[in-house]
Design an enzyme around this catalytic site. Structure first.
Site, PDB file in Angstrom:
ATOM      1  N   ASP A 107       0.742  -1.082   0.225  1.00  0.00           N
ATOM      2  CA  ASP A 107       0.008   0.065   0.106  1.00  0.00           C
ATOM      3  C   ASP A 107       1.064   1.099  -0.065  1.00  0.00           C
ATOM      4  O   ASP A 107       0.377   2.399  -0.472  1.00  0.00           O
ATOM      5  CB  ASP A 107      -0.910   0.061   1.303  1.00  0.00           C
ATOM      6  N   ASP A 195      -3.023   4.976  -3.081  1.00  0.00           N
ATOM      7  CA  ASP A 195      -2.406   4.020  -2.483  1.00  0.00           C
ATOM      8  C   ASP A 195      -1.494   3.444  -3.216  1.00  0.00           C
ATOM      9  O   ASP A 195      -1.908   3.213  -4.510  1.00  0.00           O
ATOM     10  CB  ASP A 195      -3.193   3.297  -1.891  1.00  0.00           C
ATOM     11  N   HIS A 244      -7.665  -0.579  -3.735  1.00  0.00           N
ATOM     12  CA  HIS A 244      -6.653  -1.529  -4.183  1.00  0.00           C
ATOM     13  C   HIS A 244      -7.005  -2.496  -5.441  1.00  0.00           C
ATOM     14  O   HIS A 244      -8.084  -3.194  -5.234  1.00  0.00           O
ATOM     15  CB  HIS A 244      -5.988  -2.135  -2.982  1.00  0.00           C
ATOM     16  N   ASP A 246      -5.523  -4.979  -6.412  1.00  0.00           N
ATOM     17  CA  ASP A 246      -4.796  -6.399  -6.469  1.00  0.00           C
ATOM     18  C   ASP A 246      -5.853  -7.678  -5.905  1.00  0.00           C
ATOM     19  O   ASP A 246      -5.445  -8.623  -5.440  1.00  0.00           O
ATOM     20  CB  ASP A 246      -3.268  -6.632  -5.913  1.00  0.00           C
ATOM     21  N   ARG A 263     -16.389  -7.963 -10.156  1.00  0.00           N
ATOM     22  CA  ARG A 263     -15.874  -6.605 -10.762  1.00  0.00           C
ATOM     23  C   ARG A 263     -15.341  -6.495 -11.916  1.00  0.00           C
ATOM     24  O   ARG A 263     -14.403  -6.121 -12.204  1.00  0.00           O
ATOM     25  CB  ARG A 263     -14.975  -6.051  -9.776  1.00  0.00           C
ATOM     26  N   SER A 297     -10.735  -6.250   4.528  1.00  0.00           N
ATOM     27  CA  SER A 297     -10.923  -6.836   3.132  1.00  0.00           C
ATOM     28  C   SER A 297     -11.762  -7.773   2.841  1.00  0.00           C
ATOM     29  O   SER A 297     -12.645  -8.202   3.719  1.00  0.00           O
ATOM     30  CB  SER A 297      -9.497  -7.465   2.644  1.00  0.00           C
ATOM     31  N   SER A 298     -12.228  -8.144   1.541  1.00  0.00           N
ATOM     32  CA  SER A 298     -13.245  -9.074   1.076  1.00  0.00           C
ATOM     33  C   SER A 298     -12.786 -10.413   1.062  1.00  0.00           C
ATOM     34  O   SER A 298     -11.498 -10.528   1.036  1.00  0.00           O
ATOM     35  CB  SER A 298     -13.973  -8.499  -0.123  1.00  0.00           C
ATOM     36  N   CYS A 350      -0.464  -8.164  -0.970  1.00  0.00           N
ATOM     37  CA  CYS A 350      -0.399  -7.026  -0.193  1.00  0.00           C
ATOM     38  C   CYS A 350       0.534  -6.994   0.912  1.00  0.00           C
ATOM     39  O   CYS A 350       1.529  -5.818   1.303  1.00  0.00           O
ATOM     40  CB  CYS A 350      -1.665  -6.922   0.608  1.00  0.00           C
TER      41      CYS A 350
END
Ligand code: GLY
Length: 375
Positions: A107, A195, A244, A246, A263, A297-298, A350
């Site tokens: 990040d 970021d 982000h 990634d 997405r 995060s997901s 990350c």
């Protein structure tokens, strides 16, 4: 002459990397940028303070093991120097109660060629995170006469940098997606903010996600700072929390990208990839229905892999569907456990920042089709 820093993309052979640490990590108090990042139904809402010690220990055990696996693959691994994040952050322009972590170097640090640049993050709590990497930057600077040690213009992060009353806990998922589709994000265009994990590096082209953590002024800044590179703005309208790139759009090797099927990249933005014979494949379904506890995060951290070279990829050990897909795509998959570290700032990609990959600045997109460059 010692060459320490060189990396132009996320897939050429990896030789030297930074792996983060979880020590002293804090869940920061809400502030204008983070209130939008924490999903409304997250148990983290309204909660802040140092993360429980046993979770830090578990995360560090997995990060240490990850570092060992990388070393076993012949990759040199460096680690940041933890700071005490449980202290007030204060500048002439703002004050907040704590910092955050040095777990996700991705990040903060952007490596482009022989330069590593610390980013211009929009979270006030992350204002001093770069300091955890400064001892390493100094080492590289002393050893490598070509290394460019850079800090992007520091944002002021005054109240002008954020839309106020943007956060609305009653907003539905559909309304949130309309906001993403309309490119209506919590940050304003008052100053460049970005970021490093929003930037996908592809040699001569930088593909940058425009979302909650990176604004258009940052892209304009990139264009002027890197006049020899081409800067593209990407949007992923299916992401209610676009932060982000990634866990959304991940290159595996030249010519192949996996895209989060929730997405998808819009048609007009796909053209540049199609016109240059890049294949965009829908990523496999995550193995988990929920992220781990206290995680920002997901479940799509399933895609957040680290490519070691054009044929080798590290995938989180429990992400069996993603591993299976990578295998079918012709990659050798190395499973590594990292789920205990997810809550500290993300997955395998990350948790790292590139220092050295073989290879140079290639032109993968000689045909500049589509309108991604219209920033
Ligand atoms: N943007 C990171 C995630 O999908 O969790």
């Amino acid at each position: 002459m010692t060459k320490i820093v060189n990396s132009w993309n996320d897939f050429d052979p990896l030789k030297h990397v930074i792996v983060g640490r979880a020590d002293n990590s804090v869940i920061p108090p809400e502030e204008p940028a983070t209130s939008e990042k924490v999903p409304v139904d997250s148990e983290m809402r309204g909660m802040w303070g140092p993360r429980p010690t046993e979770t830090v220990e578990k995360a560090n055990a997995q990060l240490d093991n990850y570092a060992k696996v990388l070393e076993g693959l012949g990759v040199k691994v460096d680690r940041p120097t933890p700071l005490q994040w449980n202290q007030e952050i204060k500048t002439p322009d703002f004050r907040t109660e704590s910092g955050m972590t040095q777990m996700p170097p991705r990040d903060i640090l952007l490596t482009i060629g022989n330069e590593i640049m610390a980013s211009a993050n929009s979270f006030r709590c992350r204002y001093f995170e770069y300091l955890a990497y400064w001892p390493l930057m100094n080492e590289y600077f002393e050893a490598d006469p070509e290394f460019k040690w850079t800090q992007a213009p520091r944002p002021r992060l005054t109240d002008k940098s954020y839309k106020h009353n943007y956060y609305d806990e009653k907003i539905t998922l559909e309304e949130r997606l309309v906001r993403t589709a309309n490119k209506d994000f919590v940050t304003t265009e008052a100053e460049p903010m970005w970021d490093a994990a929003d930037v996908m590096r592809m040699g001569k082209d930088l593909f940058i996600q425009h979302g909650l953590t990176t604004n258009l002024k940052a892209m304009e800044w990139f264009k002027r700072y890197y006049p020899d590179l081409r800067v593209h703005s990407l949007n992923f309208p299916g992401d209610p929390y676009p932060i982000h790139i990634d866990a959304t759009f991940v290159p595996l090797r030249p010519g192949l990208i996996i895209n989060n099927p929730h997405r998808p990249l819009p048609e007009d933005q796909r053209k540049i990839f199609e016109a240059n014979d890049w294949e965009i494949v829908s990523a496999a379904t995550p193995a988990h229905d929920e992220p781990p506890a206290l995680c920002y995060s997901s479940v799509w951290l399933s895609m957040n892999c680290l490519v070691v070279d054009h044929k080798t990829v590290i995938v989180e050990e429990s992400e069996v569907y993603q591993a299976e897909q990578m295998d079918k795509l012709g990659m050798n998959v190395i499973p590594v456990p990292l789920r205990d570290a997810y809550a500290f700032g993300g997955g395998l990609h990350c948790a790292t920042a590139d220092v050295y990959r073989e290879g140079g600045c290639e032109d993968y997109f000689p045909n500049q089709a589509g309108d991604t460059t219209l920033v």
